[in-house]
Each structure stands twice: as structure tokens, then as C-alpha cells.
Design a protein around this motif. Structure first.
Motif, PDB file in Angstrom:
ATOM      1  N   GLY A   1      69.233  59.574 -69.654  1.00 36.76           N
ATOM      2  CA  GLY A   1      69.211  60.888 -69.038  1.00 36.76           C
ATOM      3  C   GLY A   1      70.591  61.524 -68.989  1.00 36.76           C
ATOM      4  N   THR A   2      71.053  61.845 -67.784  1.00 37.97           N
ATOM      5  CA  THR A   2      72.370  62.464 -67.617  1.00 37.97           C
ATOM      6  C   THR A   2      73.399  61.492 -67.038  1.00 37.97           C
ATOM      7  OG1 THR A   2      71.750  63.300 -65.420  1.00 37.97           O
ATOM      8  CG2 THR A   2      71.340  64.745 -67.296  1.00 37.97           C
ATOM      9  N   VAL A   3      73.077  60.193 -66.986  1.00 38.77           N
ATOM     10  CA  VAL A   3      74.016  59.204 -66.447  1.00 38.77           C
ATOM     11  C   VAL A   3      75.190  59.074 -67.415  1.00 38.77           C
ATOM     12  CG1 VAL A   3      74.272  56.849 -65.630  1.00 38.77           C
ATOM     13  CG2 VAL A   3      72.092  58.030 -65.353  1.00 38.77           C
TER      14      VAL A   3
ATOM     15  N   ILE B   1      67.852  51.449 -63.101  1.00 38.50           N
ATOM     16  CA  ILE B   1      66.635  51.155 -63.846  1.00 38.50           C
ATOM     17  C   ILE B   1      66.190  52.429 -64.562  1.00 38.50           C
ATOM     18  CG2 ILE B   1      64.148  50.747 -63.647  1.00 38.50           C
ATOM     19  CD1 ILE B   1      65.509  48.189 -63.539  1.00 38.50           C
ATOM     20  N   ALA B   2      66.060  52.326 -65.875  1.00 38.96           N
ATOM     21  CA  ALA B   2      65.418  53.391 -66.645  1.00 38.96           C
ATOM     22  C   ALA B   2      63.973  52.955 -66.850  1.00 38.96           C
ATOM     23  CB  ALA B   2      66.121  53.584 -67.975  1.00 38.96           C
ATOM     24  N   GLN B   3      63.040  53.854 -66.615  1.00 36.12           N
ATOM     25  CA  GLN B   3      61.640  53.473 -66.734  1.00 36.12           C
ATOM     26  C   GLN B   3      60.837  54.502 -67.507  1.00 36.12           C
ATOM     27  OE1 GLN B   3      59.644  53.477 -62.778  1.00 36.12           O
ATOM     28  NE2 GLN B   3      61.668  53.986 -61.968  1.00 36.12           N
ATOM     29  N   SER B   4      59.896  53.976 -68.296  1.00 33.03           N
ATOM     30  CA  SER B   4      59.003  54.814 -69.079  1.00 33.03           C
ATOM     31  C   SER B   4      57.569  54.374 -68.801  1.00 33.03           C
ATOM     32  CB  SER B   4      59.301  54.680 -70.574  1.00 33.03           C
ATOM     33  OG  SER B   4      58.306  55.315 -71.357  1.00 33.03           O
TER      34      SER B   4
ATOM     35  N   ALA C   1      58.225  56.682 -74.785  1.00 30.41           N
ATOM     36  CA  ALA C   1      58.446  58.019 -75.337  1.00 30.41           C
ATOM     37  C   ALA C   1      59.410  58.838 -74.477  1.00 30.41           C
ATOM     38  CB  ALA C   1      57.117  58.754 -75.493  1.00 30.41           C
ATOM     39  N   THR C   2      59.247  58.777 -73.146  1.00 33.87           N
ATOM     40  CA  THR C   2      60.116  59.514 -72.228  1.00 33.87           C
ATOM     41  C   THR C   2      60.578  58.577 -71.121  1.00 33.87           C
ATOM     42  OG1 THR C   2      58.243  60.270 -70.877  1.00 33.87           O
ATOM     43  CG2 THR C   2      58.940  61.691 -72.702  1.00 33.87           C
ATOM     44  N   TRP C   3      61.727  58.934 -70.502  1.00 34.77           N
ATOM     45  CA  TRP C   3      62.351  58.034 -69.538  1.00 34.77           C
ATOM     46  C   TRP C   3      62.855  58.789 -68.321  1.00 34.77           C
ATOM     47  CZ3 TRP C   3      62.730  52.715 -70.387  1.00 34.77           C
ATOM     48  CH2 TRP C   3      62.334  52.290 -71.665  1.00 34.77           C
ATOM     49  N   THR C   4      62.803  58.113 -67.166  1.00 38.95           N
ATOM     50  CA  THR C   4      63.482  58.569 -65.960  1.00 38.95           C
ATOM     51  C   THR C   4      64.444  57.471 -65.526  1.00 38.95           C
ATOM     52  OG1 THR C   4      61.733  57.686 -64.520  1.00 38.95           O
ATOM     53  CG2 THR C   4      61.538  59.984 -65.238  1.00 38.95           C
ATOM     54  N   GLN C   5      65.393  57.823 -64.652  1.00 46.00           N
ATOM     55  CA  GLN C   5      66.424  56.881 -64.245  1.00 46.00           C
ATOM     56  C   GLN C   5      66.524  56.840 -62.724  1.00 46.00           C
ATOM     57  OE1 GLN C   5      67.225  59.681 -66.261  1.00 46.00           O
ATOM     58  NE2 GLN C   5      66.508  58.531 -68.030  1.00 46.00           N
ATOM     59  N   ARG C   6      66.787  55.657 -62.196  1.00 42.56           N
ATOM     60  CA  ARG C   6      66.952  55.515 -60.752  1.00 42.56           C
ATOM     61  C   ARG C   6      68.068  54.519 -60.469  1.00 42.56           C
ATOM     62  NH1 ARG C   6      62.258  54.515 -56.179  1.00 42.56           N
ATOM     63  NH2 ARG C   6      63.656  54.517 -54.367  1.00 42.56           N
ATOM     64  N   LYS C   7      68.969  54.905 -59.579  1.00 41.41           N
ATOM     65  CA  LYS C   7      70.055  54.025 -59.160  1.00 41.41           C
ATOM     66  C   LYS C   7      69.553  53.102 -58.079  1.00 41.41           C
ATOM     67  CE  LYS C   7      74.952  54.397 -57.937  1.00 41.41           C
ATOM     68  NZ  LYS C   7      76.034  55.327 -57.542  1.00 41.41           N
ATOM     69  N   LEU C   8      69.769  51.792 -58.256  1.00 41.40           N
ATOM     70  CA  LEU C   8      69.236  50.818 -57.305  1.00 41.40           C
ATOM     71  C   LEU C   8      70.168  50.567 -56.121  1.00 41.40           C
ATOM     72  CD1 LEU C   8      67.722  48.170 -59.739  1.00 41.40           C
ATOM     73  CD2 LEU C   8      66.663  50.214 -58.750  1.00 41.40           C
ATOM     74  N   ILE C   9      71.465  50.527 -56.375  1.00 38.05           N
ATOM     75  CA  ILE C   9      72.441  50.226 -55.335  1.00 38.05           C
ATOM     76  C   ILE C   9      73.613  51.187 -55.493  1.00 38.05           C
ATOM     77  CG2 ILE C   9      74.069  48.518 -54.424  1.00 38.05           C
ATOM     78  CD1 ILE C   9      72.207  46.344 -55.391  1.00 38.05           C
TER      79      ILE C   9
END
Length: 263
Positions: free
Chosen positions: A211-213, A244-247, A252-260
Motif C-alpha cells: 500500500g502506502t507503507v 500484516i498485509a492481507q488479501s 489480487a488486492t491487499w490491505t495493511q495493518r500495523k500490529l505494534i
């Protein structure tokens, strides 16, 4: 009466060391010939941009050391292995052999199909010719495939002979239910995802997971049994916080989430 020539000589003598020191500091900070870039701050004191520069500097240094060692070994006739490994295998094992007897391979990753004899190996290959012309990566990710449980292997070829900077940190897994193969690797400091539905013969175009990370490092991949849900963890900015990047559409497409958030 003041001796002007003596005064000028004193001033020049005093200024030369100061100017020389300033010049050396400027060359070092700018990455000039023979210098090492100085990255301000350390650890948690660094901004994400400074941490990125520091990581890039360390990776370039490691890369250059490996290339220098390989070049020296080639010049001395010590590169590669003349034959297979001859040491006796431990009980229950059939022995070992080099993936490529002349390749300079690092960071291996292996995956096996749980219900078929397919096995896959990825490595980061240094010092080999680029797999494509122009802006093509070096090092690049080499793929070898076995269809008989590892008894024989295909020749090494590029996982993705695609444009971009060096490729690193490969990881590979097999989807349990259908034998499709998922892989991730770093293109520079960007984690990319590719997959194959024909036992590694062909691969999809790489998909960005970040993403934009700002940057990512050290990917690890996992997926659901049917391959629909795909998860790739990697270290991100702010002193390497885990993300964690998850699809949920087969990569095909991905979202991102910061864990800590540690910084």
C-alpha cells in the motif's frame, strides 16, 4: 610595525586544517569516493526516513561484500564445487547436493505439496547475469522445481524477470487444497506477491502488498486451505514494527495493518 607577510602566513597555517576537516566531513556525509554515509540518530532516535537510509546502506554493504568475495574466488579458481557432496547422510536422509554448483545463492526458501510430489525452492542469486535487459534486478530470485519429490530438479530460472532494483528475501508456500504456489519477495524494500497455478511453469505479474507503507522487510507468508485468504507479515517503518498485509481475493488486492506501534 606589524609584519603583514608573517600575519598572513599564520592565518593560512591556521585555516588549512580547519578547511581540510570541513571538506572531509562534507565528502563523508555526501557519500563521496571512499566514504561511508553517516545516518543521523540510532535505533529509536531515527525517523522512518533515516531508518530506511540505514537499512539501504547495510544491504548495499552486504551486497558489495558478497560480490567482492565471489569475484575474488572466481579469480583464484575457487568458485563453485567440482562435484557433489560426498559425506554420508544421516539415517532417514538420502544425502545432499548443491542447488547450483557455481551459483552464489543465499536466503533459501522451500515448499512441498502435501498431496503431490512437487517441491519448490527459491534463493537470492548473486553474481549471475541479469535475467533480462535494461533495468533488470541484481541480485534476483532463482526458482527450481522438482516433480518427483526432490530426486531431480529443473534448471534455475528467474521467478520474476521484471524491471526494478535488487530482489531479496524470498518465501514460498503451497496452497493445501489445490497445489497452487504462492510466493513473496522484496523488490528493493517493497514486498511483492506472485502465484502459479501450473506448478511453477508460469507466474502472475507481481502485486504490491505494501500500500502506502514507506518500506518493508523480511516477509513471511501463510494462507487459508483454499488459498482465498492470504497473509504476509513484514517489518515496516518506525524501527521495524510488525505489519500484516492481507488479501481475501486470492492475492489480487491487499490491505495493511500495523500490529505494534513501538515508535
Amino acid at each position: 610595525m606589524v609584519d603583514v607577510r608573517a600575519r598572513l602566513g599564520f592565518l593560512v597555517g591556521a585555516l588549512i586544517p580547519i578547511l581540510l576537516f570541513a571538506w572531509l566531513a562534507a565528502v563523508t556525509a555526501s557519500g563521496g569516493p571512499g566514504s561511508v554515509a553517516v545516518i543521523p540518530g540510532r535505533g529509536n532516535d531515527r525517523t522512518p526516513e533515516q531508518e530506511l537510509l540505514a537499512k539501504q546502506d547495510r544491504r548495499i554493504t552486504r551486497y558489495q561484500r558478497r560480490i567482492d568475495a565471489l569475484t575474488k574466488a572466481q579469480a583464484e579458481g575457487r568458485a563453485g564445487q567440482p562435484g557433489g557432496v560426498v559425506a554420508a547422510a544421516a539415517p532417514g536422509w538420502v544425502g545432499e547436493f548443491p542447488m547450483d554448483p557455481v551459483g552464489d545463492d543465499w536466503e533459501p526458501a522451500i515448499a512441498a505439496d502435501p498431496s503431490a510430489p512437487w517441491v519448490y525452492v527459491l534463493t537470492t542469486r548473486y553474481g549471475a547475469p541479469k535475467p533480462c535487459a535494461g533495468n533488470c534486478p541484481t541480485p534476483w530470485i532463482a526458482l527450481e522445481v522438482s516433480s518427483d519429490g526432490g530426486a531431480t530438479w529443473s534448471a534455475g530460472r528467474a521467478l520474476c524477470a521484471c524491471k526494478g532494483s535488487g530482489q531479496y528475501d524470498p518465501i514460498i508456500e503451497v496452497v493445501p487444497s489445490n497445489g497452487h504456489v504462492y510466493a513473496a519477495y522484496m523488490n528493493g524494500f517493497n514486498v511483492m506477491f506472485v502465484k502459479s497455478t501450473d506448478h511453477g511453469a508460469t507466474w502472475t505479474a507481481p502485486v504490491k502488498t505494501y500500500g502506502t507503507v514507506a518500506w518493508n522487510d523480511k516477509p513471511v507468508i501463510a494462507m487459508s486451505d483454499d488459498g482465498r485468504d492470504v497473509y504476509i507479515s513484514w517489518n515496516g517503518p518506525s524501527t521495524g514494527d510488525p505489519w500484516i498485509a492481507q488479501s481475501h481475493d486470492f492475492g489480487a488486492t491487499w490491505t495493511q495493518r500495523k500490529l505494534i506501534d513501538s515508535g
